[in-house]
Design a protein around this motif. Structure first.
Motif, mmCIF file in Angstrom:
data_model
loop_
_atom_site.group_PDB
_atom_site.id
_atom_site.type_symbol
_atom_site.label_atom_id
_atom_site.label_comp_id
_atom_site.label_asym_id
_atom_site.label_seq_id
_atom_site.Cartn_x
_atom_site.Cartn_y
_atom_site.Cartn_z
ATOM 1 N N SER A 228 0.819 -1.204 0.000
ATOM 2 C CA SER A 228 0.000 0.000 0.000
ATOM 3 C C SER A 228 0.852 1.252 0.000
ATOM 4 O O SER A 228 0.569 2.219 -0.691
ATOM 5 C CB SER A 228 -0.918 0.010 1.225
ATOM 6 O OG SER A 228 -1.763 -1.115 1.200
ATOM 7 N N CYS B 102 1.240 4.558 -3.078
ATOM 8 C CA CYS B 102 0.848 5.942 -2.816
ATOM 9 C C CYS B 102 1.746 6.897 -3.580
ATOM 10 O O CYS B 102 2.967 6.906 -3.375
ATOM 11 C CB CYS B 102 0.934 6.234 -1.314
ATOM 12 S SG CYS B 102 0.411 7.912 -0.886
ATOM 13 N N GLN C 6 -5.402 12.959 8.567
ATOM 14 C CA GLN C 6 -5.891 12.111 7.484
ATOM 15 C C GLN C 6 -4.791 11.958 6.434
ATOM 16 O O GLN C 6 -4.302 12.947 5.892
ATOM 17 C CB GLN C 6 -7.124 12.737 6.824
ATOM 18 C CG GLN C 6 -8.287 12.966 7.767
ATOM 19 C CD GLN C 6 -8.892 11.678 8.249
ATOM 20 O OE1 GLN C 6 -9.331 10.848 7.457
ATOM 21 N NE2 GLN C 6 -8.925 11.498 9.571
ATOM 22 N N CYS D 26 -2.954 9.410 1.181
ATOM 23 C CA CYS D 26 -2.768 8.157 0.445
ATOM 24 C C CYS D 26 -4.090 7.417 0.248
ATOM 25 O O CYS D 26 -4.218 6.620 -0.676
ATOM 26 C CB CYS D 26 -1.782 7.252 1.184
ATOM 27 S SG CYS D 26 -0.059 7.793 1.086
ATOM 28 N N GLN D 27 -5.065 7.680 1.111
ATOM 29 C CA GLN D 27 -6.363 7.009 0.963
ATOM 30 C C GLN D 27 -7.071 7.405 -0.332
ATOM 31 O O GLN D 27 -8.010 6.734 -0.761
ATOM 32 C CB GLN D 27 -7.257 7.329 2.158
ATOM 33 C CG GLN D 27 -7.681 8.783 2.262
ATOM 34 C CD GLN D 27 -8.475 9.076 3.515
ATOM 35 O OE1 GLN D 27 -9.603 8.598 3.664
ATOM 36 N NE2 GLN D 27 -7.894 9.848 4.423
ATOM 37 N N TYR D 28 -6.610 8.479 -0.969
ATOM 38 C CA TYR D 28 -7.235 8.926 -2.212
ATOM 39 C C TYR D 28 -6.439 8.493 -3.449
ATOM 40 O O TYR D 28 -6.753 8.921 -4.563
ATOM 41 C CB TYR D 28 -7.390 10.449 -2.203
ATOM 42 C CG TYR D 28 -8.145 10.941 -0.995
ATOM 43 C CD1 TYR D 28 -9.470 10.564 -0.773
ATOM 44 C CD2 TYR D 28 -7.538 11.754 -0.041
ATOM 45 C CE1 TYR D 28 -10.162 10.989 0.351
ATOM 46 C CE2 TYR D 28 -8.228 12.192 1.085
ATOM 47 C CZ TYR D 28 -9.533 11.803 1.275
ATOM 48 O OH TYR D 28 -10.217 12.228 2.392
#
Length: 203
Positions: A40, A44, A61, A64-66
């Motif tokens: 993961s 990123c 936040q 990398c979640q996007y």
């Protein structure tokens, strides 16, 4: 002593030999669990490898979640002639979110002192007045030497620093800044939407 026969002693020794052998199995399982995390992190993009506090609660936040989504990054303000663009941004988000759009808003007091309030006041305007559902981060500096790293990188990549509130940047699925749009370009402007649809159509 008559109970400790040679057979019992041999069994006890065998158990002591077997027990340490179980330790490597636990270690191997931990290594297997760690592999997805490493994968993961590698996925990123550099632009997104940073974190910012969320407006509502200041919880950091990771951007990398996007990763893998098309981003529209906007610096916003509550008391600006362009503030009603929140409505257009929310309509854009509702229309294209399922196809991979994410809008990231960063309130800023850099221009005209038009974002003087604290997090609670900003959140009330965004979520209650305009019904915003896209992510909004804590108030930030978006221009000049003190600009947060995200806006500094976006400015460098596009050669287009924010000159006022509601300056907009499009970032492709690979985390590459593609284009910038001035404050007076509305979220539903055909030029912006056309560029957005092209990016959403690409893998």
């Amino acid at each position: 002593m008559r109970f400790f026969t040679p057979a019992l002693l041999a069994a006890a020794v065998a158990m002591l030999v077997i027990l340490p052998a179980a330790a490597p199995r636990t270690s191997h399982a931990a290594d297997a669990t760690a592999k997805p995390t490493a994968t993961s992190a590698a996925a990123c993009p550099a632009l997104l490898n940073q974190s910012y506090p969320r407006l509502q609660d200041e919880v950091p936040q990771s951007l990398c979640q996007y990763a893998g989504r098309v981003l529209l990054v906007v610096n916003t303000a509550s008391y600006c002639g362009f503030t009603p663009q929140y409505e257009g941004l929310e309509r854009l988000y509702a229309k294209y979110r399922a196809r991979g759009l994410e809008i990231l808003a960063f309130p800023s007091n850099d221009f005209g002192q038009q974002e003087p309030g604290g997090a609670k006041e900003i959140a009330d305007l965004c979520f209650n007045t305009y019904g915003v559902k896209f992510p909004i981060f804590s108030k930030a500096v978006v221009t000049g030497a003190q600009a947060n790293p995200l806006f500094a990188q976006l400015t460098q990549a596009t050669n287009s620093p924010p000159k006022w509130n509601f300056h907009k940047y499009l970032v492709d699925r690979q985390g590459r800044p593609v284009s910038a749009f001035a404050s007076n370009v509305t979220p539903e402007d055909p030029a912006l939407v056309g560029e957005l649809e092209k990016l959403l159509a690409r893998p």
